[in-house]
Write a protein that holds these residues in place. Structure first.
Motif, PDB file in Angstrom:
ATOM      1  N   LEU A 294     121.301  97.005 -43.966  1.00  0.00           N
ATOM      2  CA  LEU A 294     120.174  96.173 -44.402  1.00  0.00           C
ATOM      3  C   LEU A 294     119.115  96.985 -45.132  1.00  0.00           C
ATOM      4  CD1 LEU A 294     119.732  93.879 -41.264  1.00  0.00           C
ATOM      5  CD2 LEU A 294     121.035  93.431 -43.352  1.00  0.00           C
ATOM      6  N   SER A 295     119.454  98.233 -45.490  1.00  0.00           N
ATOM      7  CA  SER A 295     118.484  99.093 -46.135  1.00  0.00           C
ATOM      8  C   SER A 295     118.073  98.526 -47.497  1.00  0.00           C
ATOM      9  CB  SER A 295     119.065 100.494 -46.340  1.00  0.00           C
ATOM     10  OG  SER A 295     118.245 101.259 -47.189  1.00  0.00           O
ATOM     11  N   HIS A 296     116.772  98.571 -47.785  1.00  0.00           N
ATOM     12  CA  HIS A 296     116.262  98.121 -49.078  1.00  0.00           C
ATOM     13  C   HIS A 296     116.140  99.284 -50.054  1.00  0.00           C
ATOM     14  CE1 HIS A 296     115.549  94.135 -47.544  1.00  0.00           C
ATOM     15  NE2 HIS A 296     114.762  94.599 -46.580  1.00  0.00           N
ATOM     16  N   ASP A 297     116.706 100.433 -49.705  1.00  0.00           N
ATOM     17  CA  ASP A 297     116.654 101.585 -50.584  1.00  0.00           C
ATOM     18  C   ASP A 297     117.649 101.414 -51.727  1.00  0.00           C
ATOM     19  OD1 ASP A 297     115.749 102.629 -47.809  1.00  0.00           O
ATOM     20  OD2 ASP A 297     115.007 104.098 -49.239  1.00  0.00           O
ATOM     21  N   PRO A 298     117.333 101.956 -52.908  1.00  0.00           N
ATOM     22  CA  PRO A 298     118.233 101.791 -54.058  1.00  0.00           C
ATOM     23  C   PRO A 298     119.547 102.529 -53.887  1.00  0.00           C
ATOM     24  CG  PRO A 298     116.419 103.275 -54.590  1.00  0.00           C
ATOM     25  CD  PRO A 298     116.096 102.680 -53.255  1.00  0.00           C
TER      26      PRO A 298
END
Length: 386
Positions: A294-298
């Motif tokens: 669920l990471s919102h990192d690119p």
């Protein structure tokens, strides 16, 4: 014979200023016709005659500024009109990219050449001559965008009765000075060769371009859209990627992942070819974020881990393509390659439009429906690039 009534003051103007002695001070007074058509007395007091008159003049100037219409008259300079129009654009809902393009046209084509003219001098002939010069120097695309900016400015002036019509509408149509070149695209063999060449280029590897180009060829996404992909957008089990963001540089705010303020943002769910899924799995296994789906990192970050700059990436791609002896290839050629391979496989223009996020199939057909289609058929076609 009756005496003719004195004509009223023009809107937004004042009559003669008179200064009177008032006890120990001075009073400056005049008549001012407001923009609602009512003529009112305006007065100011001060210790000296000159100070009272100066205070009244400043008050009248502020009264002008309190009404936006008073800023734009036939004698207003065009650079002032440009700023008034730009203030409206900044408060509007245009995408950051559109605002940046408008600002560039103001600063490069409008204000330097037309800025010292008066609004009343913005005739159809003057605008027509200016647009022809812009077209000859900078091309039809820049001239068309300059025309859009000038039309907006003149429309604003017309709304405030500084112009009786929008003179841009009667200016001649802008035509291309050079013939339109046929779209270029890579063949499947060339695309595979390019991907392989990048894996041997140390500079391209250092800039994280091999996987980046693979993702562009696997999806047909724009550079900014690939930069916007985050790990939570990928469903490894379903072999899909959810799009809907684009990285843009916002003046004063830096790089941002926009999801609603760009005309190029088209939310859709795309199925990936198996080789792209495998590439992403390997990439995830090397990432410290691979444990967090669920990471919102690119997925394709800049070297320091933050958002990647699309403009810098475009320059890096040009260097890498030249080193691979594909000097004619641009980032847009990769999008055309996906569309061309889909067309050659017999898929419809609508499917290609859904894949690329176009508002119209092939950018020429009628408006289509079916945005958000999960399986456009591209994934099967692009398997050939493995």
């Amino acid at each position: 014979m009756g005496v003719m009534a004195r004509p009223p003051l023009p809107l937004g103007t004042n009559g003669r200023i008179r200064v009177y002695r008032h006890g120990d001070s001075w009073r400056a007074r005049t008549l001012y016709r407001d923009w609602d058509g009512t003529t009112r007395h305006v007065e100011k007091y001060a210790r000296t005659q000159a100070a009272a008159e100066r205070a009244l003049i400043e008050s009248l100037r502020d009264r002008h500024r309190s009404d936006a219409g008073a800023l734009i008259t036939p004698d207003t300079r065009v650079d002032v009109l440009a700023q008034a129009w730009w203030n409206e654009i900044e408060q509007g809902s245009h995408s950051p990219g559109t605002r940046r393009n408008y600002r560039d046209r103001l600063d490069r084509q409008v204000i330097p050449t037309l800025g010292r003219l008066r609004v009343r001098e913005l005739t159809t002939g003057a605008i027509d001559r200016h647009l022809r010069v812009v077209r000859d120097k900078h091309g039809a695309g820049t001239a068309k965008l300059t025309r859009t900016v000038l039309s907006g400015m003149c429309g604003l002036a017309a709304r405030y009765d500084a112009l009786d019509r929008n003179p841009v509408r009667e200016a001649s149509a802008i035509t291309r000075t050079t013939p339109r070149t046929a779209p270029q695209a890579l063949t499947a063999a060339q695309a595979t060769q390019l991907r392989a060449a990048l894996t041997y280029d140390e500079k391209a590897i250092k800039r994280d371009l091999p996987d980046f180009v693979s993702m562009m060829l696997a999806t047909g996404l724009r550079i900014g859209e690939v930069c916007a992909i985050t790990w939570d957008c990928i469903d490894f089990d379903a072999a899909t990627i959810r799009t809907g963001g684009i990285v843009v540089r916002v003046p004063g705010k830096g790089l941002q992942n926009k999801t609603t303020e760009s005309s190029k943002v088209t939310p859709r769910l795309l199925r990936l070819p198996s080789w792209a899924v495998e590439m992403l799995r390997i990439r995830a296994s090397h990432s410290v974020l691979s444990h967090d789906p669920l990471s919102h990192d690119p997925v394709f970050p800049a070297p320091l881990g933050n958002l990647r700059d699309p403009s810098n990436t475009q320059a890096d791609l040009r260097d890498a393509f030249a080193a691979a002896d594909f000097t004619w290839v641009t980032s847009h050629v990769l999008r055309k390659t996906v569309a061309t391979l889909m067309d050659q496989a017999g898929l419809s223009a609508r499917a290609a439009a859904d894949q690329l996020g176009h508002a119209k199939p092939s950018m020429t057909s009628d408006r289509y429906f079916g945005r958000g289609v999960t399986d456009t058929g591209a994934a099967d076609v692009l398997e050939a690039l493995a």
